[in-house]
Design a protein around this motif. Structure first.
Motif, PDB file in Angstrom:
ATOM      1  N   VAL A 244      -4.604 -12.449  -0.395  1.00  0.00           N
ATOM      2  CA  VAL A 244      -3.640 -11.582  -1.236  1.00  0.00           C
ATOM      3  C   VAL A 244      -4.646 -10.363  -1.795  1.00  0.00           C
ATOM      4  N   ARG A 245      -5.956 -10.697  -1.738  1.00  0.00           N
ATOM      5  CA  ARG A 245      -6.667  -9.301  -2.248  1.00  0.00           C
ATOM      6  C   ARG A 245      -6.803  -8.351  -1.068  1.00  0.00           C
ATOM      7  N   LEU A 246      -6.710  -8.825   0.065  1.00  0.00           N
ATOM      8  CA  LEU A 246      -6.521  -7.971   1.255  1.00  0.00           C
ATOM      9  C   LEU A 246      -5.336  -7.121   1.272  1.00  0.00           C
ATOM     10  N   PHE A 247      -4.046  -7.680   0.821  1.00  0.00           N
ATOM     11  CA  PHE A 247      -2.983  -7.033   0.710  1.00  0.00           C
ATOM     12  C   PHE A 247      -2.926  -5.958  -0.439  1.00  0.00           C
ATOM     13  N   GLN A 248      -3.677  -6.296  -1.504  1.00  0.00           N
ATOM     14  CA  GLN A 248      -3.822  -5.569  -2.500  1.00  0.00           C
ATOM     15  C   GLN A 248      -4.523  -4.085  -2.194  1.00  0.00           C
ATOM     16  N   PHE A 249      -5.311  -4.000  -1.204  1.00  0.00           N
ATOM     17  CA  PHE A 249      -5.990  -2.742  -0.783  1.00  0.00           C
ATOM     18  C   PHE A 249      -5.059  -1.745  -0.575  1.00  0.00           C
ATOM     19  N   ARG A 250      -3.846  -2.150  -0.091  1.00  0.00           N
ATOM     20  CA  ARG A 250      -2.867  -1.196   0.313  1.00  0.00           C
ATOM     21  C   ARG A 250      -2.611  -0.099  -0.873  1.00  0.00           C
ATOM     22  N   THR A 251      -2.818  -0.649  -1.970  1.00  0.00           N
ATOM     23  CA  THR A 251      -2.444   0.254  -3.107  1.00  0.00           C
ATOM     24  C   THR A 251      -3.763   0.524  -3.729  1.00  0.00           C
ATOM     25  N   SER A 252      -4.806   0.124  -3.330  1.00  0.00           N
ATOM     26  CA  SER A 252      -6.106   0.366  -4.319  1.00  0.00           C
ATOM     27  C   SER A 252      -6.734   1.488  -3.771  1.00  0.00           C
ATOM     28  N   VAL A 253      -7.960   1.755  -4.528  1.00  0.00           N
ATOM     29  CA  VAL A 253      -8.763   2.947  -4.410  1.00  0.00           C
ATOM     30  C   VAL A 253      -9.885   2.588  -3.533  1.00  0.00           C
ATOM     31  N   ALA A 254     -10.041   1.476  -2.901  1.00  0.00           N
ATOM     32  CA  ALA A 254     -10.953   0.900  -2.088  1.00  0.00           C
ATOM     33  C   ALA A 254     -11.225   1.914  -0.779  1.00  0.00           C
ATOM     34  N   THR A 255     -12.432   2.195  -0.422  1.00  0.00           N
ATOM     35  CA  THR A 255     -12.720   3.058   0.685  1.00  0.00           C
ATOM     36  C   THR A 255     -12.325   2.258   1.908  1.00  0.00           C
ATOM     37  N   ASP A 256     -12.271   3.089   3.111  1.00  0.00           N
ATOM     38  CA  ASP A 256     -11.973   2.538   4.311  1.00  0.00           C
ATOM     39  C   ASP A 256     -13.042   1.658   4.903  1.00  0.00           C
ATOM     40  N   VAL A 257     -14.115   1.839   4.539  1.00  0.00           N
ATOM     41  CA  VAL A 257     -15.392   0.967   5.203  1.00  0.00           C
ATOM     42  C   VAL A 257     -15.152  -0.241   4.575  1.00  0.00           C
ATOM     43  N   ASP A 258     -14.898  -0.076   2.885  1.00  0.00           N
ATOM     44  CA  ASP A 258     -14.970  -1.477   2.295  1.00  0.00           C
ATOM     45  C   ASP A 258     -13.830  -2.127   2.549  1.00  0.00           C
ATOM     46  N   ILE A 259     -12.764  -1.666   2.944  1.00  0.00           N
ATOM     47  CA  ILE A 259     -11.557  -2.377   3.469  1.00  0.00           C
ATOM     48  C   ILE A 259     -11.751  -3.197   4.878  1.00  0.00           C
ATOM     49  N   ILE A 260     -12.621  -2.503   5.595  1.00  0.00           N
ATOM     50  CA  ILE A 260     -12.949  -3.082   6.982  1.00  0.00           C
ATOM     51  C   ILE A 260     -14.020  -4.043   6.864  1.00  0.00           C
ATOM     52  N   ARG A 261     -14.629  -3.874   6.058  1.00  0.00           N
ATOM     53  CA  ARG A 261     -15.597  -5.161   5.788  1.00  0.00           C
ATOM     54  C   ARG A 261     -15.042  -6.111   5.198  1.00  0.00           C
ATOM     55  N   ALA A 262     -13.999  -5.951   4.291  1.00  0.00           N
ATOM     56  CA  ALA A 262     -13.237  -7.088   3.726  1.00  0.00           C
ATOM     57  C   ALA A 262     -12.466  -7.985   4.656  1.00  0.00           C
ATOM     58  N   VAL A 263     -12.018  -6.904   5.813  1.00  0.00           N
ATOM     59  CA  VAL A 263     -11.346  -7.701   6.870  1.00  0.00           C
ATOM     60  C   VAL A 263     -12.203  -8.592   7.664  1.00  0.00           C
ATOM     61  N   THR A 264     -13.293  -8.272   7.764  1.00  0.00           N
ATOM     62  CA  THR A 264     -14.400  -9.118   8.289  1.00  0.00           C
ATOM     63  C   THR A 264     -14.838 -10.357   7.748  1.00  0.00           C
ATOM     64  N   PHE A 265     -14.806 -10.118   6.112  1.00  0.00           N
ATOM     65  CA  PHE A 265     -15.023 -11.229   5.150  1.00  0.00           C
ATOM     66  C   PHE A 265     -13.880 -12.347   5.622  1.00  0.00           C
ATOM     67  N   SER A 266     -12.804 -11.612   5.725  1.00  0.00           N
ATOM     68  CA  SER A 266     -11.713 -12.570   5.808  1.00  0.00           C
ATOM     69  C   SER A 266     -11.111 -13.346   7.186  1.00  0.00           C
ATOM     70  N   ILE A 267     -12.048 -12.727   8.441  1.00  0.00           N
ATOM     71  CA  ILE A 267     -11.907 -13.590   9.507  1.00  0.00           C
ATOM     72  C   ILE A 267     -13.022 -14.253   9.936  1.00  0.00           C
ATOM     73  N   ILE A 268     -13.993 -14.064   9.380  1.00  0.00           N
ATOM     74  CA  ILE A 268     -15.231 -14.976   9.741  1.00  0.00           C
ATOM     75  C   ILE A 268     -14.833 -16.625   9.323  1.00  0.00           C
ATOM     76  N   PRO A 269     -14.574 -17.003   8.245  1.00  0.00           N
ATOM     77  CA  PRO A 269     -14.210 -18.359   8.181  1.00  0.00           C
ATOM     78  C   PRO A 269     -13.543 -18.856   9.237  1.00  0.00           C
ATOM     79  N   PRO A 270     -12.299 -18.366   9.390  1.00  0.00           N
ATOM     80  CA  PRO A 270     -11.408 -18.629  10.654  1.00  0.00           C
ATOM     81  C   PRO A 270     -11.916 -18.702  12.206  1.00  0.00           C
ATOM     82  N   ILE A 271     -12.934 -17.631  12.478  1.00  0.00           N
ATOM     83  CA  ILE A 271     -13.663 -17.685  13.644  1.00  0.00           C
ATOM     84  C   ILE A 271     -14.663 -18.941  13.860  1.00  0.00           C
ATOM     85  N   LEU A 272     -15.345 -18.974  12.640  1.00  0.00           N
ATOM     86  CA  LEU A 272     -16.369 -20.142  12.598  1.00  0.00           C
ATOM     87  C   LEU A 272     -15.686 -21.549  12.980  1.00  0.00           C
TER      88      LEU A 272
END
Lengths: 292, 290
Positions: A244-272
């Protein structure tokens, strides 16, 4: 080189004796080449995403480079703190744990009844379940949402937990597994005077370790990845999950690099999870034979 | 007689909790969707029966036509780009002797990544300007950077491309399991009869996976027909409605305009189209077999 082609191959299209021909050797090399290209295409976007997190904003937006200039893990830590990811991890974690309980017990009990008790009229339920697999469930998201609002469960994790207990795919996996447990074991337990509940929990459940593992892993993955229902229920409640947090970035002021790091946070658990349990996941996938 | 009765009751008691969940989460919403589509409503409260009014208004809205054709375009492109890929991958991986496990694991990996994360990843891959991944790679080959997602004729194939990237691995595994189940003696016998590699592929491998491919084709159509958050995240249906879908319309009616009956009526339309497609398809296949 020759050793590669002196191998025995007694299954599939190409056979040991085919490898005597040069054209087949060439074809075989081509197959490997295509294989490696496919692996590259499958894995590279993921690696690029993770690597991009090491770039700073100017580098990410301005420089057409694949590799970052430096590797400073502190950038990830800063983003983690800035976006308060601990909270969203915790929320996702709560959703996952509750979902496992309901996925295993809820679908397991139904699978058990369909496989071993078969009360009068059970076939109706079974056909309804098979139908549920074919009918697109996202199309009824609106009335489901209304059901939940009527019960006052909006903004709570409970509907997400419960929804894991209504998975037709899991029920069918359970039923197929229980079909392989000999009926005689169940009959023996019945003669010993066990009620159906205690037979399920004391006899069948301990035998169900393999299927429970598969269901648990699938549930972790789908509960972690689920987005639409959590978004509708938890948006702006402080209980947002990682997705849900990831989706909220669509309309937030987070920078591109913050978003791409957040994507990493969200994919690490499933990859592990996949790294540790890949055999179970792939097995469950093939056994079910249906897209998750 | 009494014992049989007791067993039935015990069985239904055990099934009851799960059945309640299924009713609540799947079956009742499905029926409610149909009922709601014939009513007017204020928020979540139904007001009065309006017949086909919702359907008429929804279909006459210009967005519907775009979404309707697009949804078929998605399905078309997913069959062009996506349907054969898993079959080819499975055949290739099945032939490989060394590192088979490695290939299998790698191909499946994208499937474990959450769909929303994949969508955001690809947003950056298709990013306009010279720093999107696709543009970086093409730049190395000397091509100028493109604003990929703003091209209305390309946007659907591009979205289907990453949907295929994400889900082909799982389907590949299913085909692979089927291929491994083919009796080796069939190939053996064919070879003795003088069948070359292509003949074996044509007369043994493909017929053996035909039934599976048929089932997976239907499942893929159902799956693609519901495409929602790929366009939602990447383009929000743009540019100019070029990538909007029926499900995206449902989402917008329901959760942006809060017009639940209209959302429900589109849902019903989607379900009916799928039902029709599946039936027609099954008929065609049956006729071909006879």
């Amino acid at each position: 080189m020759n050793r590669l082609f002196s191998l025995k191959k007694d299954y599939g299209l190409l056979r040991t004796y085919d490898f005597r021909r040069n054209s087949v050797k060439f074809l075989y090399l081509l197959i490997y080449l295509v294989g490696f290209i496919v692996v590259f295409v499958a894995v590279f976007p993921i690696i690029w995403t993770i690597l991009s997190g090491f770039k700073d904003l100017r580098e990410f937006v301005n420089e057409p480079r694949i590799l970052p200039k430096s590797y400073d893990i502190n950038k990830f830590i800063e983003t983690w703190k800035l976006l308060n990811f601990s909270k969203f991890y915790l929320n996702s974690f709560i959703v996952v744990i509750g979902s496992i309980v309901f996925a295993v017990v809820g679908n397991g009990l139904l699978g058990y009844a369909l496989s071993k008790i078969k009360p009068k009229g059970y076939k109706l339920i079974y056909y309804l379940l098979l139908w549920s697999l074919m009918i697109p469930t996202t199309t009824s998201i609106v009335p489901l949402f209304i059901n939940i609002v009527r019960l006052g469960l909006q903004g709570s994790f409970i509907p997400l937990w419960l929804s894991a207990g209504a998975n037709a795919f899991f029920v069918i996996l359970y039923k197929n597994f229980f079909d392989s447990i000999p009926q005689s074991i169940i009959e023996a337990a019945r003669i010993d005077g066990g009620g159906e509940w205690s037979i399920f929990f004391k006899v069948v459940f301990p035998l169900s370790y393999p299927i429970n593992t598969v269901i648990t892993i699938f549930t972790i993955n789908s509960a972690w990845s689920d987005f639409l229902l959590p978004y509708l229920l938890l948006n702006n409640t402080g209980k947002e999950t990682v997705m849900v947090r990831l989706f909220q970035f669509r309309t937030s002021v987070a920078t591109d690099v913050d978003i791409i790091r957040a994507v990493t946070f969200s994919i690490i658990p499933p990859i592990l999870l996949f790294a540790f349990f890949q055999r179970y996941m792939m097995e469950g996938m093939t056994r079910g034979g249906i897209k998750g | 007689m009494f014992k049989r009765h007791k067993k039935d009751i015990a069985g239904w008691i055990i099934m009851a909790p799960s059945i309640i969940l299924f009713v609540f989460f799947l079956w009742e919403p499905l029926l409610a969707s149909v009922v709601m589509s014939f009513y007017s409503a204020k928020g979540i409260r139904l007001e009065r029966f309006v017949g086909f009014q919702n359907y008429i208004e929804v279909v006459q809205h210009p967005d519907f036509k775009a979404a309707f054709f697009n949804t078929f375009l998605y399905t078309f492109w997913s069959l062009v780009i996506g349907f054969l890929v898993p079959i080819i991958l499975a055949i290739i991986i099945n032939e490989i002797i060394h590192f088979k496990g490695f290939f299998r694991v790698s191909v499946y990996l994208p499937n474990v990544i959450p769909g929303l994360a994949v969508a955001i990843m690809w947003l950056y891959i298709y990013r306009a300007g010279k720093t999107g991944l696709l543009n970086i790679l093409l730049g190395k080959l000397g091509f100028p950077p493109q604003a990929w997602l703003t091209k209305s004729h390309l946007v659907i194939p591009l979205i289907v491309l990453f949907m295929t990237w994400r889900s082909a691995g799982a389907t590949t595994l299913i085909y692979l399991a089927r291929l491994q189940g083919i009796d080796p003696e069939l190939y053996e016998a064919a070879t003795i009869d003088g069948a070359g590699i292509w003949a074996r592929l044509k007369y043994i491998t493909l017929p053996q996976i035909y039934n599976l491919a048929r089932t997976l084709l239907i499942l893929q159509i159902i799956f693609v027909f519901q495409v929602l958050y790929e366009p939602l995240v990447l383009t929000n249906g743009g540019p100019n409605n070029a990538s909007t879908t029926l499900m995206l319309l449902v989402y917008k009616y329901a959760f942006e305009k809060f017009d639940y009956p209209k959302a429900a009526s589109i849902s019903v339309i989607i379900a009916l189209i799928l039902l029709l497609l599946t039936t027609v398809y099954n008929r065609l296949v049956k006729v071909n077999e006879e």
